[in-house]
Scaffold this motif. Sequence first.
Motif, short mmCIF file in Angstrom:
data_model
loop_
_atom_site.label_atom_id
_atom_site.label_comp_id
_atom_site.label_asym_id
_atom_site.label_seq_id
_atom_site.Cartn_x
_atom_site.Cartn_y
_atom_site.Cartn_z
N THR A 153 9.25 55.96 71.65
CA THR A 153 9.78 55.19 72.33
C THR A 153 9.57 53.87 72.88
N ALA A 154 8.68 53.97 73.96
CA ALA A 154 8.05 53.18 74.32
C ALA A 154 6.97 52.05 73.78
N ALA A 155 6.94 52.66 72.68
CA ALA A 155 5.32 51.51 71.77
C ALA A 155 5.92 50.15 71.68
N ALA A 156 5.41 49.11 71.60
CA ALA A 156 5.19 47.74 72.03
C ALA A 156 5.76 47.32 70.40
N GLN A 157 5.15 47.79 69.79
CA GLN A 157 5.39 46.87 68.42
C GLN A 157 6.58 47.39 68.00
N LEU A 158 7.33 48.48 68.40
CA LEU A 158 8.90 48.39 67.84
C LEU A 158 9.35 47.95 68.26
N PRO A 159 10.57 47.71 67.13
CA PRO A 159 11.90 46.15 67.97
C PRO A 159 12.67 46.91 68.84
N PRO A 160 13.63 46.28 69.17
CA PRO A 160 13.84 47.06 71.02
C PRO A 160 15.37 47.58 70.23
N ARG A 161 15.31 47.13 69.05
CA ARG A 161 16.47 48.09 68.50
C ARG A 161 17.19 48.16 67.21
N PHE A 162 17.28 49.48 66.82
CA PHE A 162 17.45 49.93 65.61
C PHE A 162 18.73 50.30 65.15
N ASP A 163 19.49 50.08 63.94
CA ASP A 163 20.07 50.16 63.15
C ASP A 163 20.56 52.30 62.85
N ILE A 164 19.40 51.83 61.98
CA ILE A 164 19.61 53.87 61.71
C ILE A 164 18.66 54.74 62.56
N VAL A 165 18.51 55.94 62.89
CA VAL A 165 17.39 56.62 63.23
C VAL A 165 18.06 58.21 62.04
N THR A 166 16.40 58.22 61.34
CA THR A 166 16.11 59.57 60.79
C THR A 166 15.63 60.06 61.20
N ALA A 167 15.89 61.44 60.75
CA ALA A 167 14.19 62.89 61.37
C ALA A 167 14.67 63.58 59.97
N LEU A 168 14.32 63.79 59.16
CA LEU A 168 14.02 64.48 58.35
C LEU A 168 13.64 65.75 58.69
N HIS A 169 14.39 67.37 58.91
CA HIS A 169 12.91 68.21 59.79
C HIS A 169 11.97 67.77 60.36
N ALA A 170 11.84 66.91 61.46
CA ALA A 170 11.51 66.99 62.45
C ALA A 170 11.05 68.84 63.56
N CYS A 171 10.36 69.11 63.24
CA CYS A 171 9.84 70.48 63.97
C CYS A 171 10.47 70.74 65.82
N ASP A 172 10.93 70.97 65.94
CA ASP A 172 10.95 71.92 67.34
C ASP A 172 11.81 70.66 67.85
N THR A 173 10.88 70.17 69.74
CA THR A 173 11.55 69.43 70.29
C THR A 173 11.92 67.60 69.72
N ALA A 174 11.07 67.76 68.16
CA ALA A 174 10.60 66.14 67.78
C ALA A 174 11.95 65.75 67.41
N THR A 175 12.98 66.30 66.62
CA THR A 175 14.30 65.83 66.86
C THR A 175 15.07 65.64 68.37
#
Length: 304
Positions: A153-175
């Motif tokens: 979420t706070a990583a500088a190398q990632l763009p400030p906005r995304f169109d789609i976020v996916t999480a397939l079987h992200a365990c427990d609180t990772a979702t």
Amino acid sequence: MSRAQQPQQQGHGRGATPKPGVAGIGQDAAVLAELRPGQSIELLKELHILTREGRLNQDSRRKLKQVYHLYQFIEPLLAELSADGHAPLLADHGAGKSYLGFILYDLFFKQLGRGEIYGIEWRAELVQRSRELAARLGFERMRFLDMSVADATAAAQLPPRFDIVTALHACDTATDDAIAFGLQKQARAMVLVPCCQAEVATTLRQNKALSLSRTPLAELWRHPIHTREMGSQITNVLRCLHLEASGYQVTVTELVGWEHSLKNELILARYTGQKKRSAAERLAAILDEFGLRQSLSERFGLSA
């Protein structure tokens, strides 16, 4: 049947002329019928979904069915968001071996000619393997980052906005971390398949004696197996209410048939900008009813 017998029985002896892209790579018509048009056979072999002989086993067929079914939900979103020349950005959290990301790129992004996929996975060896595979296949617009969902979420190398976020079987609180990432990045859509929700079940277990003395509804989670199931159900209900309170329209359905996976709930959220006050109120009420406000209120955007 021996492997030496198979070509002759399939009508492809030594003197036969193989059909391009089918017999030449040892593909059965039945296997090809299960693949989507344009799907890279080389990619599926690299992902070990197809064997080197071009076969599907039971486990790989299950994985392929899950990813293809999820693709049915994501492809219309990508088509809509890539209209008018827009280059869609997709973040895949808890990417693992990046089955989903690679197939999305192969079936959609490659032909589109624009847009990027970011695979986010904390296991460094899987990230490196995905980078090497993307390089071999020429999937130039795939990025892989070695970090947790929360750190992304706070990583500088990632763009400030995304169109789609996916999480397939992200365990427990990772979702939940993926949802927080989507909110921070102003995602237009989120596609989530939760897994292994243990946190709420633990709290329910700790407060079980008090709850049983307070309300007969606590019978719903008195037995350990019910505690686990109830915790999972409550967690996903809270997530849906959180998304609705944050301006998303939410649909909940199943990913594939229950015979393929017990972790089968698919949450689809599309941003509308209409934040539902009633959703926030009901979320708070559920946290209070189950004694979860102190531990979970901040995560779901409420004051303790």
